[in-house]
Design an enzyme around this catalytic site. Sequence first.
Site, PDB file in Angstrom:
ATOM      1  CD  GLU A  14     -12.437 -99.628  30.973  1.00  8.83           C
ATOM      2  OE1 GLU A  14     -12.213 -98.466  30.968  1.00  8.83           O
ATOM      3  OE2 GLU A  14     -11.801-100.485  30.176  1.00  8.83           O
ATOM      4  CB  CYS A  61      -8.933-103.069  31.702  1.00  9.51           C
ATOM      5  SG  CYS A  61      -8.721-102.736  29.864  1.00  9.51           S
ATOM      6  CB  CYS A  64      -5.153-102.127  31.028  1.00  7.86           C
ATOM      7  SG  CYS A  64      -6.020-100.486  30.371  1.00  7.86           S
ATOM      8  CG  HIS A  68      -5.836-102.113  36.754  1.00  8.31           C
ATOM      9  ND1 HIS A  68      -6.305-100.638  37.063  1.00  8.31           N
ATOM     10  CD2 HIS A  68      -6.779-101.903  35.525  1.00  8.31           C
ATOM     11  CE1 HIS A  68      -7.006 -99.992  36.333  1.00  8.31           C
ATOM     12  NE2 HIS A  68      -7.396-100.807  35.270  1.00  8.31           N
ATOM     13  NE  ARG A 457      -7.313 -97.487  26.723  1.00 10.00           N
ATOM     14  CZ  ARG A 457      -6.633 -98.776  26.272  1.00 10.00           C
ATOM     15  NH1 ARG A 457      -5.775 -99.295  26.937  1.00 10.00           N
ATOM     16  NH2 ARG A 457      -7.105 -99.595  25.285  1.00 10.00           N
ATOM     17  CB  SER A 480     -11.371 -94.743  31.320  1.00 10.83           C
ATOM     18  OG  SER A 480     -10.795 -95.271  30.555  1.00 10.83           O
ATOM     19  CB  CYS A 524     -12.222-100.546  23.430  1.00 17.82           C
ATOM     20  SG  CYS A 524     -10.620-100.990  23.969  1.00 17.82           S
ATOM     21  CB  CYS A 527     -21.007-103.028  16.924  1.00 21.22           C
ATOM     22  SG  CYS A 527     -22.389-103.403  17.800  1.00 21.22           S
TER      23      CYS A 527
END
Length: 545
Positions: A14, A61, A64, A68, A457, A480, A524, A527
């Site tokens: 998200e 998301c 998930c 939601h 989460r 989050s 998540c 990189c």
Amino acid sequence: MGKRIIIDPITRIEGHLRIEVEVENGKVKDAWCSGQMFRGIEMMLKGRDPRDAHHFVQRSCGVCTYVHALSSVKAVEDACKIVIPDNARLVRNLMHGAQFQHDHLVHFYFLHALDWVDIVSALDADPVKTAKLSENVSGYPQKSEYFREVQERLKTFVASGQLGIFNNGYWGHSAYVLPPEANLMAASHYLEALSLQAKAARMHAIFGGKNPHPQFLVVGGVTSVADLNVARIGEFEAIWKETCEFIDKIYIPDLLAVASFYKDWGAIGGNNEAFLAYGDFANDAKEENKLMPGGFIRKGLAVESMDPNRITEDVTRAWYEKGTPKHPFNGDTKPIQGETNYDTNNQYSWLKAPRYDELAPEVGPLARVLVAYGKGDPAVKKAVDQVLKKLDIGAGALFSTLGRTAARGIETQLIGNAMGGWIDTLKSNIDKGDKKTYQPWEMTDKARGFGLNDVPRGALGHWIEIEGGKIKNYQYVVPSTWNFGPADAKGNKGPVERSLIGTPIADAANPLEILRTVHSYDPCIACAVHVIDPHTNETYKVQVI
């Protein structure tokens, strides 16, 4: 002044997350979390049909998947005073349980385990000793030839100048302490988990049509009536059993084996200000009894009842128009106009700062396990005590990065075990001719409602206000936001910010220790990591996975 280390971005589906810490004398002295992308779905929902809300919020998301949507339909059901049929409750529980099993396996093996497992070290392992270790740890029969084959695959990656899916790690970092054989065992199980998680994801498709974002939820129940037959339930049950076997024989033993080498992390990454759990997995249609109980902890393990009226959101440090803390029913989403200036002394995040009784509680697996343990839940107490005894650590170690990671494994196993009972009850209902999955209802003209769930989460809540049969206001507070939110008007920091303070840092250019605690909350990962030394203006660019 200490050194500033900036890790940006640490991404979630998200949005993107930025972590900035100040390091002094080899430890984190201060920390800031910044959500780097604006959500704004609440603004899109105004004026829409409440029955459509879950289709929008579900797209918040892709990891998930449907949680939601679940909280959203429950919010409308609360506003319209709808009690769903028992079969709908069971299907929702099973789909939610499948979400936990899949999500926690993915997190442990692909997002978190490599903070503790040195893949390159596995090249020095003795496959015979690795097979013996695997047998001693889990009793799972894996021959030395299997581990030798995995080792050869890793060697091929290295010889080609890359590590494939394991590329760009902190291999060789001094904070890695597992012996080569343990690293080879964990690397092998990583590859096995890749196959298993794909099967686990299919559970959502059986009753939900697809994954991610299954389409089986509806206000009033579920639309899975055609799937309530022996063949479909049997297909779900077979995958569930295979997933449970992997959890019992590989995941939990791996977790305990790795944790036994990192017991010092039972004193790092802790957050003991407060913990919040809404509770989940209803045992009755009115949700008066739940598998995972709700509650609030201020200190230690004394559990208070959870009152959603005590929840507020503060926007002092966020990029929104200034205002006083508001309950979600009265909340608004008004981003500041113009450029967003990142300033850790002022506004530095798109995340609001949720508070419960003006405290910043941690949410997630650790909060749920602590609440259940504090309430004396027999299954949770037995599981937690067994882990503490196995690792030979005290209960104080639960309040840590190690405890947070262990709690995730504990609840994965407990929820998986409970799913068998829901499957049996669903079968029994079908045998009795009960296939009802939907309760007819009428849209209210004016009402408020909320839907609370505890998702992998953490605590997830959706609040809706309906007027004229349309959405007048909609707010949701996600895990989050609870965990990664910024400081509030009083300077009280969010859970992750507090957890990072005191973390030892061996090498500022390779901040593995920071990621261990951040990952334990299950974000998540992006990189690239950029680390800046303000004393030399030198920028370090470190690729991570």
